[in-house]
Write a protein that holds these residues in place. Structure first.
Motif, PDB file in Angstrom:
ATOM      1  N   GLY A 131       0.880  -1.304   0.076  1.00 44.79           N
ATOM      2  CA  GLY A 131      -0.029   0.014   0.115  1.00 44.79           C
ATOM      3  C   GLY A 131       0.856   1.377  -0.129  1.00 44.79           C
ATOM      4  N   GLU A 132       1.993   1.332  -0.144  1.00 41.36           N
ATOM      5  CA  GLU A 132       3.019   2.430   0.020  1.00 41.36           C
ATOM      6  C   GLU A 132       3.341   2.955  -1.498  1.00 41.36           C
ATOM      7  OE1 GLU A 132       7.187   3.534   1.958  1.00 41.36           O
ATOM      8  OE2 GLU A 132       6.600   1.590   1.911  1.00 41.36           O
ATOM      9  N   ILE A 133       3.431   4.182  -1.460  1.00 37.98           N
ATOM     10  CA  ILE A 133       3.765   4.933  -2.894  1.00 37.98           C
ATOM     11  C   ILE A 133       4.711   5.962  -2.476  1.00 37.98           C
ATOM     12  CG2 ILE A 133       3.230   6.106  -5.021  1.00 37.98           C
ATOM     13  CD1 ILE A 133       0.483   4.940  -4.968  1.00 37.98           C
ATOM     14  N   GLU A 134       6.028   5.880  -3.273  1.00 34.01           N
ATOM     15  CA  GLU A 134       6.750   6.640  -2.808  1.00 34.01           C
ATOM     16  C   GLU A 134       7.937   7.195  -4.003  1.00 34.01           C
ATOM     17  OE1 GLU A 134      11.216   6.892  -0.162  1.00 34.01           O
ATOM     18  OE2 GLU A 134       9.965   4.866  -0.235  1.00 34.01           O
ATOM     19  N   THR A 135       8.016   8.475  -3.897  1.00 36.16           N
ATOM     20  CA  THR A 135       8.723   9.213  -5.138  1.00 36.16           C
ATOM     21  C   THR A 135      10.106   9.535  -4.727  1.00 36.16           C
ATOM     22  OG1 THR A 135       6.675  10.448  -5.788  1.00 36.16           O
ATOM     23  CG2 THR A 135       8.700  11.287  -6.593  1.00 36.16           C
ATOM     24  N   ILE A 136      11.061   9.053  -5.789  1.00 42.93           N
ATOM     25  CA  ILE A 136      12.433   8.917  -5.410  1.00 42.93           C
ATOM     26  C   ILE A 136      13.036  10.067  -6.437  1.00 42.93           C
ATOM     27  CG2 ILE A 136      14.528   7.713  -5.322  1.00 42.93           C
ATOM     28  CD1 ILE A 136      12.476   6.776  -3.460  1.00 42.93           C
ATOM     29  N   SER A 137      13.795  10.899  -5.986  1.00 41.61           N
ATOM     30  CA  SER A 137      14.630  12.025  -6.702  1.00 41.61           C
ATOM     31  C   SER A 137      15.824  11.179  -6.984  1.00 41.61           C
ATOM     32  CB  SER A 137      14.572  13.302  -6.209  1.00 41.61           C
ATOM     33  OG  SER A 137      13.391  13.760  -6.167  1.00 41.61           O
ATOM     34  N   LEU A 138      16.442  10.974  -8.325  1.00 43.77           N
ATOM     35  CA  LEU A 138      17.698  10.452  -8.339  1.00 43.77           C
ATOM     36  C   LEU A 138      18.942  11.479  -8.628  1.00 43.77           C
ATOM     37  CD1 LEU A 138      16.637   7.774 -10.926  1.00 43.77           C
ATOM     38  CD2 LEU A 138      17.008   7.505  -8.322  1.00 43.77           C
ATOM     39  N   ALA A 139      20.217  11.099  -8.792  1.00 47.42           N
ATOM     40  CA  ALA A 139      21.254  12.018  -8.493  1.00 47.42           C
ATOM     41  C   ALA A 139      21.201  13.200  -9.824  1.00 47.42           C
ATOM     42  CB  ALA A 139      22.447  11.358  -8.537  1.00 47.42           C
ATOM     43  N   ASP A 140      20.772  12.429 -11.033  1.00 45.61           N
ATOM     44  CA  ASP A 140      20.755  13.470 -12.253  1.00 45.61           C
ATOM     45  C   ASP A 140      19.593  14.313 -12.393  1.00 45.61           C
ATOM     46  OD1 ASP A 140      18.796  11.140 -12.562  1.00 45.61           O
ATOM     47  OD2 ASP A 140      19.217  11.293 -14.529  1.00 45.61           O
ATOM     48  N   GLY A 141      18.695  14.140 -11.433  1.00 43.24           N
ATOM     49  CA  GLY A 141      17.270  15.098 -11.444  1.00 43.24           C
ATOM     50  C   GLY A 141      16.157  14.167 -11.882  1.00 43.24           C
ATOM     51  N   SER A 142      16.568  13.181 -12.396  1.00 45.93           N
ATOM     52  CA  SER A 142      15.294  12.189 -13.065  1.00 45.93           C
ATOM     53  C   SER A 142      14.452  11.723 -11.602  1.00 45.93           C
ATOM     54  CB  SER A 142      15.646  10.889 -13.595  1.00 45.93           C
ATOM     55  OG  SER A 142      16.398  11.230 -14.913  1.00 45.93           O
ATOM     56  N   GLN A 143      13.169  11.599 -11.920  1.00 44.20           N
ATOM     57  CA  GLN A 143      12.279  11.071 -10.677  1.00 44.20           C
ATOM     58  C   GLN A 143      11.788   9.775 -11.000  1.00 44.20           C
ATOM     59  OE1 GLN A 143       9.366  14.025  -9.635  1.00 44.20           O
ATOM     60  NE2 GLN A 143      10.755  14.846  -8.076  1.00 44.20           N
ATOM     61  N   VAL A 144      11.643   8.846  -9.888  1.00 44.47           N
ATOM     62  CA  VAL A 144      11.127   7.500  -9.963  1.00 44.47           C
ATOM     63  C   VAL A 144       9.824   7.428  -9.098  1.00 44.47           C
ATOM     64  CG1 VAL A 144      11.365   4.892  -9.978  1.00 44.47           C
ATOM     65  CG2 VAL A 144      13.358   6.549 -10.692  1.00 44.47           C
ATOM     66  N   VAL A 145       8.779   7.050  -9.585  1.00 45.11           N
ATOM     67  CA  VAL A 145       7.637   6.822  -8.617  1.00 45.11           C
ATOM     68  C   VAL A 145       7.175   5.401  -8.561  1.00 45.11           C
ATOM     69  CG1 VAL A 145       5.291   7.352  -7.879  1.00 45.11           C
ATOM     70  CG2 VAL A 145       6.544   8.983  -9.421  1.00 45.11           C
ATOM     71  N   LEU A 146       7.304   4.756  -7.078  1.00 40.30           N
ATOM     72  CA  LEU A 146       7.563   3.395  -7.049  1.00 40.30           C
ATOM     73  C   LEU A 146       6.191   3.080  -6.638  1.00 40.30           C
ATOM     74  CD1 LEU A 146      10.453   2.770  -4.854  1.00 40.30           C
ATOM     75  CD2 LEU A 146      10.454   2.809  -7.386  1.00 40.30           C
ATOM     76  N   ALA A 147       5.515   2.064  -7.232  1.00 40.04           N
ATOM     77  CA  ALA A 147       4.184   1.421  -6.640  1.00 40.04           C
ATOM     78  C   ALA A 147       4.280   0.530  -5.416  1.00 40.04           C
ATOM     79  CB  ALA A 147       3.622   0.880  -7.827  1.00 40.04           C
ATOM     80  N   PRO A 148       3.292   0.200  -4.827  1.00 33.85           N
ATOM     81  CA  PRO A 148       3.601  -0.748  -3.777  1.00 33.85           C
ATOM     82  C   PRO A 148       4.307  -1.888  -4.053  1.00 33.85           C
ATOM     83  CG  PRO A 148       1.275   0.060  -3.776  1.00 33.85           C
ATOM     84  CD  PRO A 148       1.886   0.524  -4.909  1.00 33.85           C
ATOM     85  N   GLU A 149       4.967  -2.524  -3.125  1.00 36.31           N
ATOM     86  CA  GLU A 149       5.654  -3.718  -2.995  1.00 36.31           C
ATOM     87  C   GLU A 149       6.563  -3.557  -4.417  1.00 36.31           C
ATOM     88  OE1 GLU A 149       3.273  -7.193  -2.532  1.00 36.31           O
ATOM     89  OE2 GLU A 149       2.785  -6.603  -0.617  1.00 36.31           O
ATOM     90  N   THR A 150       7.440  -2.700  -4.497  1.00 37.41           N
ATOM     91  CA  THR A 150       8.350  -2.495  -5.533  1.00 37.41           C
ATOM     92  C   THR A 150       9.765  -2.318  -5.163  1.00 37.41           C
ATOM     93  OG1 THR A 150       6.591  -1.554  -6.968  1.00 37.41           O
ATOM     94  CG2 THR A 150       8.825  -0.763  -7.686  1.00 37.41           C
TER      95      THR A 150
END
Length: 352
Positions: free
Chosen positions: A149-168
């Motif tokens: 049930g957890e969604i998290e947005t990650i900012s990478l070192a190059d400025g790109s962003q990754v949004v993780l779905a639950p259990e990812t």
């Protein structure tokens, strides 16, 4: 197709079958006199010789642990008292909390709850190598991961962003001339910073996705990877198979690429790409079993579909992931199925 591809797919199949066998153990212990349930179990058991092997393995492990009485009418109260006495000597905090909770229920309800807890513990033990060991490996490998049930947005070192779905879970490796992310499991949406001199690659098992700057979703399925492009352009490759797969996807296009070969392309609207970011599940003629797999990411317990035929029913609709149980019941009603809450941690979907 290489031997490694065969091994990967076989590993996934074996894990799925072992989980199904464990689920059947719970169901049959819960309602041993349900003739319809036994008929469904026999149907499952005879579908594949591997089902029988998994069932024998589950029974043997549970028997060796002495966690489940051998007969349905066994003296549960005597067994539970003995088990509680053995645990009291060095019970961890979690077990003490369970014992304390039991005293707040009536004798009948407390006895039933204890039965569920012990059966669940037995099943968890039988799945150590099939579930916990791979999960431990993923934890070690992952740089970022999410839970149920957890969604998290990650900012990478190059400025790109990754949004993780639950259990990812993902692993990130940036080098001077290449940016590389491995999707270990689950699903993620990528917004990639443009840099033509430093390509951005995402790998999901045998499938490699290469971009310069775009927004796209990658989903790790059993035996395949699905890539959907919101904007920009991506190259999707699987070089492990013969003939090799190489697909160019632009905005509004999606492809499901098999790890052992095969590709299915289709168009998709931008609003239907990674709708889980808005806590929505959108299904369009998608097998019920696959839809339930997505709901499992939002439910802290287990969801079991007892009928393979039901799992193949096509599902179309929009569902609210804030309440996965209500979504599951809505899907079941539309297909003349029922959802039974066996325990607070187990939902069973079966034909009505």
């Amino acid at each position: 197709m290489t031997g490694k591809d065969d091994a990967v797919i076989q590993d996934h199949v074996q894990k799925r079958i072992l989980k199904e066998a464990a689920d059947w153990l719970i169901l049959l212990q819960e309602d041993p006199q349900d003739h319809a349930l036994h008929a469904q179990f026999d149907e499952w058991l005879n579908q594949n010789p591997h089902h029988g092997q998994a069932w024998q393995s589950i029974q043997k492990t549970a028997g060796l642990m002495a966690c489940i009485p051998p007969q349905p009418d066994s003296d549960w109260q005597k067994y539970l008292d003995q088990s509680r006495a053995s645990r009291t000597e060095n019970a961890p905090e979690q077990q003490n909390a369970i014992v304390d909770a039991r005293s707040r229920f009536t004798r009948k309800k407390a006895s039933r709850l204890r039965k569920y807890v012990l059966v669940g513990a037995a099943i968890a033990a039988t799945l150590v190598t099939a579930v916990m060991a791979p999960d431990l490996i993923t934890r070690i490998q992952a740089d970022y991961r999410t839970g149920s049930g957890e969604i998290e947005t990650i900012s990478l070192a190059d400025g790109s962003q990754v949004v993780l779905a639950p259990e990812t879970a993902i692993r990130v490796k940036f080098e001077a001339r290449k940016r590389h992310v491995t999707l270990l499991n689950g699903e993620a949406f990528f917004e990639v910073t443009h840099n033509p001199d430093r390509p951005f690659q995402v790998r999901s098992d045998a499938v490699n996705v290469t971009v310069l700057g775009t927004g796209f979703d990658v989903s790790d399925n059993i035996g395949s990877t699905t890539v959907s492009v919101a904007h920009g352009l991506v190259q999707v490759d699987n070089m492990r198979v013969q003939p090799a797969i190489s697909e160019l996807l632009k905005s509004g296009q999606s492809a499901r690429v098999g790890w052992a070969g095969g590709v299915k392309r289709h168009d998709v609207s931008k609003g239907d790409i990674a709708p889980w970011r808005r806590n929505q599940l959108i299904a369009q003629d998608q097998p019920l079993g696959e839809v339930v797999d997505q709901l499992r990411r939002y439910y802290s317990g287990k969801i079991v579909v007892t009928s393979n035929e039901l799992s193949m029913h096509p599902v179309t609709g929009v569902y609210n992931l804030h309440n996965p149980v209500a979504a599951l019941r809505g899907i079941a009603r539309a297909h003349n199925a029922i959802v039974r809450e066996i325990t607070p941690w187990l939902l069973v979907v079966s034909p009505s």
